[in-house]
Design a protein around this motif. Structure first.
Motif, PDB file in Angstrom:
ATOM      1  N   THR A  75       0.752  -1.250  -0.089  1.00 27.79           N
ATOM      2  CA  THR A  75      -0.494  -0.206   0.128  1.00 27.79           C
ATOM      3  C   THR A  75       0.749   1.236  -0.119  1.00 27.79           C
ATOM      4  N   LEU A  76       1.742   0.819   0.772  1.00 26.39           N
ATOM      5  CA  LEU A  76       2.179   2.421   1.328  1.00 26.39           C
ATOM      6  C   LEU A  76       3.302   2.948  -0.213  1.00 26.39           C
ATOM      7  N   PHE A  77       4.873   1.710  -1.043  1.00 27.22           N
ATOM      8  CA  PHE A  77       5.013   2.254  -1.546  1.00 27.22           C
ATOM      9  C   PHE A  77       4.695   1.355  -2.885  1.00 27.22           C
ATOM     10  N   ILE A  78       3.851   0.151  -3.400  1.00 29.08           N
ATOM     11  CA  ILE A  78       3.999  -0.308  -5.058  1.00 29.08           C
ATOM     12  C   ILE A  78       2.221   0.448  -5.402  1.00 29.08           C
ATOM     13  N   GLY A  79       0.901   0.038  -4.333  1.00 30.04           N
ATOM     14  CA  GLY A  79      -0.636   0.112  -4.840  1.00 30.04           C
ATOM     15  C   GLY A  79      -0.770  -0.165  -5.958  1.00 30.04           C
ATOM     16  N   LEU A  80      -1.305   0.654  -6.408  1.00 27.19           N
ATOM     17  CA  LEU A  80      -2.395   0.140  -8.002  1.00 27.19           C
ATOM     18  C   LEU A  80      -2.309   0.793  -9.032  1.00 27.19           C
ATOM     19  N   GLY A  81      -0.690   1.592  -9.568  1.00 26.92           N
ATOM     20  CA  GLY A  81      -0.380   2.238 -10.548  1.00 26.92           C
ATOM     21  C   GLY A  81       1.167   2.577  -9.820  1.00 26.92           C
ATOM     22  N   ARG A  82       0.940   3.553  -8.386  1.00 25.05           N
ATOM     23  CA  ARG A  82       1.841   3.619  -7.976  1.00 25.05           C
ATOM     24  C   ARG A  82       1.314   4.588  -6.206  1.00 25.05           C
ATOM     25  N   GLY A  83       2.630   3.953  -4.786  1.00 29.28           N
ATOM     26  CA  GLY A  83       1.561   3.714  -3.762  1.00 29.28           C
ATOM     27  C   GLY A  83       1.784   4.943  -3.342  1.00 29.28           C
ATOM     28  N   GLU A  84       1.620   4.871  -1.902  1.00 26.13           N
ATOM     29  CA  GLU A  84       0.934   6.055  -1.218  1.00 26.13           C
ATOM     30  C   GLU A  84       2.567   6.992  -1.094  1.00 26.13           C
ATOM     31  N   LEU A  85       3.247   6.905  -1.147  1.00 32.65           N
ATOM     32  CA  LEU A  85       4.699   7.997  -0.709  1.00 32.65           C
ATOM     33  C   LEU A  85       5.235   6.931  -1.512  1.00 32.65           C
ATOM     34  N   LEU A  86       5.980   8.074  -2.401  1.00 34.93           N
ATOM     35  CA  LEU A  86       7.028   7.493  -3.583  1.00 34.93           C
ATOM     36  C   LEU A  86       8.970   7.584  -3.036  1.00 34.93           C
ATOM     37  N   PRO A  87       9.238   6.970  -2.806  1.00 35.10           N
ATOM     38  CA  PRO A  87      10.528   7.282  -1.808  1.00 35.10           C
ATOM     39  C   PRO A  87      11.980   7.771  -2.992  1.00 35.10           C
ATOM     40  N   TYR A  88      11.987   7.984  -3.290  1.00 36.76           N
ATOM     41  CA  TYR A  88      12.981   8.030  -4.087  1.00 36.76           C
ATOM     42  C   TYR A  88      13.617  10.009  -4.135  1.00 36.76           C
ATOM     43  N   ALA A  89      14.543  10.184  -4.106  1.00 36.95           N
ATOM     44  CA  ALA A  89      14.900  11.360  -3.778  1.00 36.95           C
ATOM     45  C   ALA A  89      14.524  13.049  -4.567  1.00 36.95           C
ATOM     46  N   SER A  90      14.492  11.721  -5.502  1.00 41.37           N
ATOM     47  CA  SER A  90      14.071  12.838  -7.292  1.00 41.37           C
ATOM     48  C   SER A  90      12.684  13.688  -6.937  1.00 41.37           C
ATOM     49  N   HIS A  91      11.560  12.158  -6.146  1.00 39.38           N
ATOM     50  CA  HIS A  91      10.630  13.095  -6.311  1.00 39.38           C
ATOM     51  C   HIS A  91      10.909  13.936  -5.275  1.00 39.38           C
ATOM     52  N   TYR A  92      11.033  13.570  -3.978  1.00 39.41           N
ATOM     53  CA  TYR A  92      11.065  15.003  -3.042  1.00 39.41           C
ATOM     54  C   TYR A  92      11.576  16.316  -3.463  1.00 39.41           C
ATOM     55  N   LEU A  93      12.877  16.206  -4.272  1.00 40.85           N
ATOM     56  CA  LEU A  93      13.152  17.514  -3.921  1.00 40.85           C
ATOM     57  C   LEU A  93      12.860  18.144  -5.286  1.00 40.85           C
ATOM     58  N   THR A  94      11.780  17.421  -6.186  1.00 38.55           N
ATOM     59  CA  THR A  94      11.895  18.233  -7.579  1.00 38.55           C
ATOM     60  C   THR A  94      10.682  17.577  -8.290  1.00 38.55           C
ATOM     61  N   GLY A  95       9.445  16.652  -7.311  1.00 38.25           N
ATOM     62  CA  GLY A  95       8.281  16.727  -7.385  1.00 38.25           C
ATOM     63  C   GLY A  95       8.116  15.420  -8.612  1.00 38.25           C
ATOM     64  N   PHE A  96       9.526  14.549  -9.442  1.00 38.37           N
ATOM     65  CA  PHE A  96       9.583  13.990 -10.112  1.00 38.37           C
ATOM     66  C   PHE A  96      10.243  13.075 -10.081  1.00 38.37           C
ATOM     67  N   LEU A  97      10.263  11.529 -11.152  1.00 37.27           N
ATOM     68  CA  LEU A  97      11.167  10.735 -10.634  1.00 37.27           C
ATOM     69  C   LEU A  97      13.017  10.937 -12.208  1.00 37.27           C
ATOM     70  N   ASN A  98      13.230  10.577 -11.419  1.00 37.69           N
ATOM     71  CA  ASN A  98      14.758  10.694 -13.334  1.00 37.69           C
ATOM     72  C   ASN A  98      15.410  12.008 -12.926  1.00 37.69           C
ATOM     73  N   GLU A  99      15.245  12.489 -11.937  1.00 40.82           N
ATOM     74  CA  GLU A  99      15.664  14.052 -12.247  1.00 40.82           C
ATOM     75  C   GLU A  99      16.903  14.386 -12.088  1.00 40.82           C
ATOM     76  N   LYS A 100      17.502  15.343 -11.254  1.00 37.83           N
ATOM     77  CA  LYS A 100      19.068  15.702 -11.204  1.00 37.83           C
ATOM     78  C   LYS A 100      19.262  15.050  -9.810  1.00 37.83           C
ATOM     79  N   PRO A 101      18.330  15.345  -8.690  1.00 34.83           N
ATOM     80  CA  PRO A 101      18.691  14.091  -8.190  1.00 34.83           C
ATOM     81  C   PRO A 101      19.695  13.501  -7.841  1.00 34.83           C
TER      82      PRO A 101
END
Length: 202
Positions: A75-101
């Motif tokens: 539920t937290l990390f996988i979910g249907l499509g995505r989990g409740e939380l996205l545990p990635y630096a790029s997401h937390y710092l830029t709002g997107f995955l696979n970014e500059k961080p």
């Protein structure tokens, strides 16, 4: 992360830090199974914020079924499509995955001789991998023990800007009891690490 098997004499306090980083990395990499839950139930904390958080986790573990831990994790990390939380630096710092961080981390990993383990396809800036990397830097898992100044540099570049935020979100989640306690432990540890690194001379 792939590791070089060598042994170094590590200060007991640093070994304890590395063990806690590895523990968090294990908890956040995959759902806790029955063996891990049993091991956690046997842990004893201490009269410190981290120790008290560890005690809470140890009390929750024996009343958490492996199926419950797996359901919470999914539920937290996988979910249907995505989990409740996205545990990635790029997401937390830029709002997107696979970014500059992530790009910055990969460059730093290359300079330190850290390689992604074979068979792992998840972006390296996920929280579990970063916890594992910090443990490896402390213990010399990637070829040599990293001096505390280098540990601080890695922590401040890749972990401090977002990890407390992530662990606070995990602690506050309404969909998890066990992983909420993991969030509390992680938040306490990140705060202690950040404070300790700040006290080091520049």
């Amino acid at each position: 992360m792939s590791a070089v098997v060598r042994e170094f004499v590590i200060d007991p306090e640093d070994q304890a830090r590395a063990d806690l980083y590895d523990f968090l990395g294990t908890l956040l990499a995959a759902p806790a199974d029955g063996v891990l839950l049993g091991q956690i139930a046997a842990l004893k904390g201490s009269d410190t914020p981290i120790g008290r958080s560890l005690d809470v986790l140890a009390r929750i573990a024996p009343v958490t079924a492996p199926e419950t831990a797996e359901r919470e994790f999914n539920t937290l990390f996988i979910g249907l499509g995505r989990g409740e939380l996205l545990p990635y630096a790029s997401h937390y710092l830029t709002g997107f995955l696979n970014e500059k961080p992530l790009a910055n981390l990969r460059a730093d990993m290359m300079s330190r001789g850290i390689q992604r383990a074979d068979g792992k396809h998840e972006p390296e800036d996920n929280i579990a991998s970063l916890m594992e990397m910090m443990a490896g830097l402390i213990t010399g898992r990637f070829g040599s023990v990293t001096p505390v100044a280098g540990q601080r540099e890695f922590f401040k570049a890749h972990i401090e800007p977002w990890a407390v935020h992530f662990f606070t979100d995990l602690e506050a989640t309404k969909s998890s009891v066990f992983y909420g306690a993991v969030g509390s432990l992680g938040r306490q540890f990140m705060e202690v690490e950040a404070e300790a690194f700040e006290m080091l001379p520049n």
